[in-house]
Scaffold this active site. Structure first.
Site, PDB file in Angstrom:
ATOM      1  N   VAL A  25       0.807  -1.217   0.000  1.00 19.39           N
ATOM      2  CA  VAL A  25       0.000   0.000   0.000  1.00 19.39           C
ATOM      3  C   VAL A  25       0.845   1.273   0.000  1.00 19.39           C
ATOM      4  O   VAL A  25       0.326   2.356  -0.253  1.00 19.39           O
ATOM      5  CB  VAL A  25      -0.951  -0.020   1.222  1.00 19.39           C
ATOM      6  N   TYR A  26       2.146   1.170   0.247  1.00 17.37           N
ATOM      7  CA  TYR A  26       2.982   2.365   0.312  1.00 17.37           C
ATOM      8  C   TYR A  26       3.142   2.975  -1.083  1.00 17.37           C
ATOM      9  O   TYR A  26       3.690   2.340  -1.995  1.00 17.37           O
ATOM     10  CB  TYR A  26       4.354   2.055   0.896  1.00 17.37           C
ATOM     11  N   ALA A  27       2.669   4.213  -1.227  1.00 20.08           N
ATOM     12  CA  ALA A  27       2.740   4.941  -2.505  1.00 20.08           C
ATOM     13  C   ALA A  27       2.175   4.099  -3.642  1.00 20.08           C
ATOM     14  O   ALA A  27       2.702   4.096  -4.758  1.00 20.08           O
ATOM     15  CB  ALA A  27       4.171   5.377  -2.806  1.00 20.08           C
ATOM     16  N   GLY A  60       2.225   0.950  -4.213  1.00 19.78           N
ATOM     17  CA  GLY A  60       3.120  -0.093  -4.706  1.00 19.78           C
ATOM     18  C   GLY A  60       4.463   0.419  -5.183  1.00 19.78           C
ATOM     19  O   GLY A  60       5.391  -0.369  -5.418  1.00 19.78           O
TER      20      GLY A  60
END
Length: 354
Positions: free
Chosen positions: A60-62, A64
């Site tokens: 979920v960070y940025a 992917g």
């Protein structure tokens, strides 16, 4: 660098790990995702050269991008390190692009491996609880991911203590791959896990990877009451961790005073306090600049004295909630008996409770 086993496993990890939530190619929350490809590669290289072998990311960070950038930055050094990634938060518009269902977990691990450019992750972490999916379904899916060779170890993040305990009992009963550790928020301003989670970890031999050890950057020492809402500050756009800001500023004064006597920064003293807890396998540090990373790495060289630890504990000790204020009542006679040494005469008389 200092090292530890990840829980009761044989996996050796550095006691500082590099979190990559800041890595971005333009996606994500701009208040937190600031580190572009060139700086990300420099940070990864600096971390490895400093002895850090543990890198933390999530699907979920940025959107992917963090996973993809980490994979690119590691390049040929991938086999030198331990990669942990996570799944569970919503990653797209389709209804089932969320949670810990078998459908989402199997899809998520394949997407993460593609972005990371590897055939397996070392640690796969359930990133959140999922009230819509039976626990057995989640655990069976995670076990299948391990058996398929797509992950070596499992972890769990942001779950309640009772649910982790229930999961471990199910894993044991069914012969499923077990959780190696929990990844939880832990800092001087976020000590809630001390009530239930840490005792549960001790019972099951779990490790702890601590996220947000600087309380979302507040314990970096760079914030003041005057600049807290400055739009250039991270906390103006990413203030997700609830704590009393007045108590936070008072704590920073204590950290600064301790650091002044050591030539250490506020952040280094705050990190050293988390590192002093031997239940902590690794502390996840994030940075948007090399100077921040270097400052954090130096925290492993600080060993706080018993008096300093006592001072910090007293400044931030959380109030016990029920039933902890009952369950933690010490039986005086037994405590005295166990503490006795040759020649001593412990007080063994007990007074009635009521």
């Amino acid at each position: 660098m200092l090292y530890s086993r990840l829980g009761d496993t044989g996996l050796i990890v550095s006691r500082l790990s590099l979190g990559t939530m800041t890595f971005t190619q333009g996606g994500g929350n701009s208040a937190i995702a600031k580190t572009e490809a060139g700086d990300a590669a420099a940070m990864v290289g600096r971390a490895i050269d400093a002895g850090i072998n543990f890198f933390d990311t999530a699907d979920v960070y940025a959107g992917g991008e963090s996973e993809a950038m980490l994979g690119q930055a590691l390049g040929s050094r991938r086999d030198e390190v331990v990669i942990a990634t996570k799944a569970g938060w919503r990653t797209g518009a389709p209804l089932n692009r969320n949670g810990l269902s078998a459908a989402h977990l199997h899809w998520s691990i394949d997407q993460s491996l593609k972005r990371l450019g590897t055939d397996h992750v070392d640690v796969y972490v359930a990133h959140r609880d999922d009230a819509n999916t039976p626990l057995e379904e989640t655990l069976a899916a995670l076990d299948a991911i391990v058996k398929a060779g797509k992950a070596r170890y499992l972890g769990v993040s942001n779950w309640s203590a009772w649910k982790v305990a229930a999961a471990i009992e199910l894993q044991r009963a069914n012969g499923w791959a077990p959780f190696s550790h929990v990844q939880m928020m832990y800092s001087l301003l976020g000590r809630g896990i001390e009530h239930e989670v840490l005792p549960m970890m001790s019972r099951y031999g779990l490790g702890l990877t601590a996220w947000s050890p600087l309380a979302g950057g507040f314990l970096s020492g760079k914030y003041t009451r005057e600049n807290l809402k400055n739009p250039e500050n991270r906390l103006s756009g990413f203030d997700m961790i609830p704590f009393d800001k007045d108590k936070g500023f008072a704590l920073v004064d204590v950290l600064r005073a301790i650091g002044a006597g050591r030539g250490a920064s506020v952040a280094q003293v705050a990190l050293a306090w988390v590192l002093a807890n031997r239940q902590v396998s690794s502390v996840i540090v994030g940075a948007s600049k090399l100077s921040q990373l270097d400052d954090n790495i130096a925290a492993t060289g600080i060993e706080l004295t018993a008096e300093e630890l006592k001072r910090l504990d007293g400044a931030t000790r959380p109030e016990l909630q029920y039933p902890a204020w009952v369950t933690r009542v010490v039986d005086g006679p037994i405590a005295n008996a166990l503490a006795a040494r040759p020649g001593s005469k412990p007080e063994l008389k007990a007074e009635p409770v009521v």
